[in-house]
Design a protein around this motif. Structure first.
Motif, PDB file in Angstrom:
ATOM      1  N   VAL A   6      41.181 -45.665  10.757  1.00  0.00           N
ATOM      2  CA  VAL A   6      42.913 -46.689   9.998  1.00  0.00           C
ATOM      3  C   VAL A   6      42.554 -48.538  10.061  1.00  0.00           C
ATOM      4  N   TYR A   7      41.722 -48.907   8.960  1.00  0.00           N
ATOM      5  CA  TYR A   7      41.167 -49.825   9.301  1.00  0.00           C
ATOM      6  C   TYR A   7      42.052 -51.423   8.290  1.00  0.00           C
ATOM      7  N   GLU A   8      42.080 -52.596   8.303  1.00  0.00           N
ATOM      8  CA  GLU A   8      42.841 -53.715   8.314  1.00  0.00           C
ATOM      9  C   GLU A   8      41.092 -54.537   7.986  1.00  0.00           C
ATOM     10  N   SER A   9      41.079 -55.346   6.663  1.00  0.00           N
ATOM     11  CA  SER A   9      39.593 -56.289   6.820  1.00  0.00           C
ATOM     12  C   SER A   9      40.275 -56.649   5.677  1.00  0.00           C
ATOM     13  N   THR A  10      41.119 -58.080   5.716  1.00  0.00           N
ATOM     14  CA  THR A  10      42.204 -59.218   4.787  1.00  0.00           C
ATOM     15  C   THR A  10      41.149 -60.205   4.323  1.00  0.00           C
ATOM     16  N   HIS A  11      40.306 -60.511   6.025  1.00  0.00           N
ATOM     17  CA  HIS A  11      39.588 -61.986   5.885  1.00  0.00           C
ATOM     18  C   HIS A  11      38.677 -62.055   4.375  1.00  0.00           C
ATOM     19  N   HIS A  12      37.682 -61.100   5.100  1.00  0.00           N
ATOM     20  CA  HIS A  12      36.581 -61.316   4.353  1.00  0.00           C
ATOM     21  C   HIS A  12      35.886 -59.929   3.580  1.00  0.00           C
ATOM     22  N   GLY A  13      36.247 -58.694   4.433  1.00  0.00           N
ATOM     23  CA  GLY A  13      36.123 -57.861   3.514  1.00  0.00           C
ATOM     24  C   GLY A  13      34.908 -56.945   4.552  1.00  0.00           C
ATOM     25  N   ASN A  14      34.871 -58.046   6.143  1.00  0.00           N
ATOM     26  CA  ASN A  14      33.764 -58.150   7.287  1.00  0.00           C
ATOM     27  C   ASN A  14      33.887 -56.515   7.957  1.00  0.00           C
ATOM     28  N   VAL A  31      41.727 -45.000   5.983  1.00  0.00           N
ATOM     29  CA  VAL A  31      43.098 -45.477   5.596  1.00  0.00           C
ATOM     30  C   VAL A  31      43.194 -46.914   5.515  1.00  0.00           C
ATOM     31  N   ASP A  32      43.375 -47.849   4.605  1.00  0.00           N
ATOM     32  CA  ASP A  32      43.753 -49.252   4.734  1.00  0.00           C
ATOM     33  C   ASP A  32      44.969 -49.460   4.951  1.00  0.00           C
ATOM     34  N   ALA A  33      45.652 -50.121   6.830  1.00  0.00           N
ATOM     35  CA  ALA A  33      46.368 -50.155   6.715  1.00  0.00           C
ATOM     36  C   ALA A  33      47.740 -51.185   5.993  1.00  0.00           C
ATOM     37  N   THR A  34      46.809 -51.972   4.857  1.00  0.00           N
ATOM     38  CA  THR A  34      48.115 -53.166   4.602  1.00  0.00           C
ATOM     39  C   THR A  34      48.825 -52.038   3.228  1.00  0.00           C
ATOM     40  N   LYS A  35      47.909 -50.574   3.350  1.00  0.00           N
ATOM     41  CA  LYS A  35      48.808 -50.054   1.954  1.00  0.00           C
ATOM     42  C   LYS A  35      49.381 -48.739   2.204  1.00  0.00           C
ATOM     43  N   VAL A  36      49.554 -48.956   3.687  1.00  0.00           N
ATOM     44  CA  VAL A  36      50.744 -47.422   4.358  1.00  0.00           C
ATOM     45  C   VAL A  36      51.558 -48.110   4.753  1.00  0.00           C
ATOM     46  N   ASP A  37      52.514 -47.574   5.804  1.00  0.00           N
ATOM     47  CA  ASP A  37      53.692 -48.004   6.405  1.00  0.00           C
ATOM     48  C   ASP A  37      53.762 -46.587   7.844  1.00  0.00           C
ATOM     49  N   SER A  38      52.570 -45.612   7.979  1.00  0.00           N
ATOM     50  CA  SER A  38      52.568 -45.301   8.382  1.00  0.00           C
ATOM     51  C   SER A  38      51.627 -44.099   8.207  1.00  0.00           C
ATOM     52  N   VAL A  39      50.896 -42.803   9.443  1.00  0.00           N
ATOM     53  CA  VAL A  39      49.732 -42.694   9.488  1.00  0.00           C
ATOM     54  C   VAL A  39      50.087 -41.459  10.097  1.00  0.00           C
ATOM     55  N   ASN A  40      50.092 -40.023   9.454  1.00  0.00           N
ATOM     56  CA  ASN A  40      50.162 -38.876   9.974  1.00  0.00           C
ATOM     57  C   ASN A  40      48.762 -38.345  11.113  1.00  0.00           C
ATOM     58  N   TYR A  41      49.015 -38.776  12.290  1.00  0.00           N
ATOM     59  CA  TYR A  41      48.155 -38.665  13.818  1.00  0.00           C
ATOM     60  C   TYR A  41      47.657 -37.265  13.437  1.00  0.00           C
ATOM     61  N   GLU A  42      48.635 -36.284  13.535  1.00  0.00           N
ATOM     62  CA  GLU A  42      48.750 -34.989  14.409  1.00  0.00           C
ATOM     63  C   GLU A  42      47.627 -34.700  13.946  1.00  0.00           C
ATOM     64  N   ALA A  50      39.957 -50.302  13.374  1.00  0.00           N
ATOM     65  CA  ALA A  50      38.909 -51.180  13.065  1.00  0.00           C
ATOM     66  C   ALA A  50      39.670 -52.427  12.039  1.00  0.00           C
ATOM     67  N   SER A  51      39.416 -53.618  12.995  1.00  0.00           N
ATOM     68  CA  SER A  51      40.012 -54.945  12.133  1.00  0.00           C
ATOM     69  C   SER A  51      38.431 -55.904  12.295  1.00  0.00           C
ATOM     70  N   GLY A  52      38.984 -56.866  11.363  1.00  0.00           N
ATOM     71  CA  GLY A  52      39.143 -58.346  12.213  1.00  0.00           C
ATOM     72  C   GLY A  52      39.691 -58.611  13.125  1.00  0.00           C
ATOM     73  N   ALA A  53      39.602 -59.800  13.921  1.00  0.00           N
ATOM     74  CA  ALA A  53      39.789 -60.446  15.257  1.00  0.00           C
ATOM     75  C   ALA A  53      41.109 -61.701  14.477  1.00  0.00           C
ATOM     76  N   ALA A  54      41.606 -62.119  15.057  1.00  0.00           N
ATOM     77  CA  ALA A  54      43.228 -62.743  15.027  1.00  0.00           C
ATOM     78  C   ALA A  54      43.550 -63.716  15.825  1.00  0.00           C
ATOM     79  N   PHE A  55      43.575 -64.161  16.231  1.00  0.00           N
ATOM     80  CA  PHE A  55      43.925 -65.626  17.650  1.00  0.00           C
ATOM     81  C   PHE A  55      43.544 -64.814  19.193  1.00  0.00           C
ATOM     82  N   GLY A  56      42.384 -63.349  19.131  1.00  0.00           N
ATOM     83  CA  GLY A  56      41.952 -62.671  20.025  1.00  0.00           C
ATOM     84  C   GLY A  56      42.825 -61.135  20.214  1.00  0.00           C
ATOM     85  N   LYS A  57      42.950 -60.672  19.268  1.00  0.00           N
ATOM     86  CA  LYS A  57      43.648 -59.716  19.421  1.00  0.00           C
ATOM     87  C   LYS A  57      42.955 -59.226  17.548  1.00  0.00           C
TER      88      LYS A  57
END
Ligand SMILES: Cc1cc2nc3c(=O)[nH]c(=O)nc-3n(C[C@H](O)[C@H](O)[C@H](O)COP(=O)(O)O)c2cc1C
Length: 145
Positions: A6-14, A31-42, A50-57
């Motif tokens: 599950v990834y979020e990569s909104t700043h530059h696609g890094n 799974v693009d986290a920005t395009k879903v409201d939930s993930v079926n992990y089962e 996976a994501s970029g870092a923002a404000f230390g997280k």
């Protein structure tokens, strides 16, 4: 072993460069986290966040999706960041471990960053993640399996 990242990569696609390289060589759902409201992990044995870092997280949407994971799942973390001097996955990893998840590890590398005043100077880490950082992410992923 069924794996999803599950990834979020909104700043530059890094960060997306890292997960795309992993998915190009391995059977893994993305799974693009920005395009879903939930993930079926089962149905997954291993779940990556996976994501970029923002404000230390890690970013907020990927973090909120991660916090709905069922207990006991194996997890791993991948991030790109402006200053690669700390583990930006630490707080999410701790939260998921407290939920009973098992952390397999984290991979972080630098990524092109133009946030805030950095924009005025053309940003930092231009060209990152580079080839060796991208292949480092693939090696990290393959070492988990
Ligand atoms: C709002 C914002 C906050 C950021 N905060 C941090 C930070 O706290 N530490 C850091 O190292 N990089 C920080 N960055 C830089 C990004 O983590 C870095 O550019 C990352 O590679 C972006 O990944 P992405 O293109 O996949 O979104 C920040 C960027 C943005 C846009």
């Amino acid at each position: 072993m069924k794996v999803v990242i599950v990834y979020e990569s909104t700043h530059h696609g890094n960060t997306k460069k890292l997960v795309d390289a992993i998915a190009a060589k391995n059977e893994v759902d993305l799974v693009d986290a920005t395009k879903v409201d939930s993930v079926n992990y089962e149905s997954y044995d291993i779940i990556g966040f996976a994501s970029g870092a923002a404000f230390g997280k890690l970013y907020k949407k990927v973090t909120s999706l991660a916090l709905s994971i069922p207990s006991g799942k194996k997890v791993f973390f991948i991030y790109s960041c402006g200053n690669n001097n700390k583990d930006y996955s630490k707080s999410l990893r701790t939260a998921l471990e407290e939920k009973g998840c098992i952390s397999l590890g984290s991979y972080g590398c630098s990524g092109y960053d133009t946030y805030g005043p950095l924009k005025l100077v053309g940003g930092i880490n231009k060209g990152h993640p580079d080839e060796s950082e991208i292949s480092g992410a693939v090696d990290f992923y393959e070492s988990l399996l």
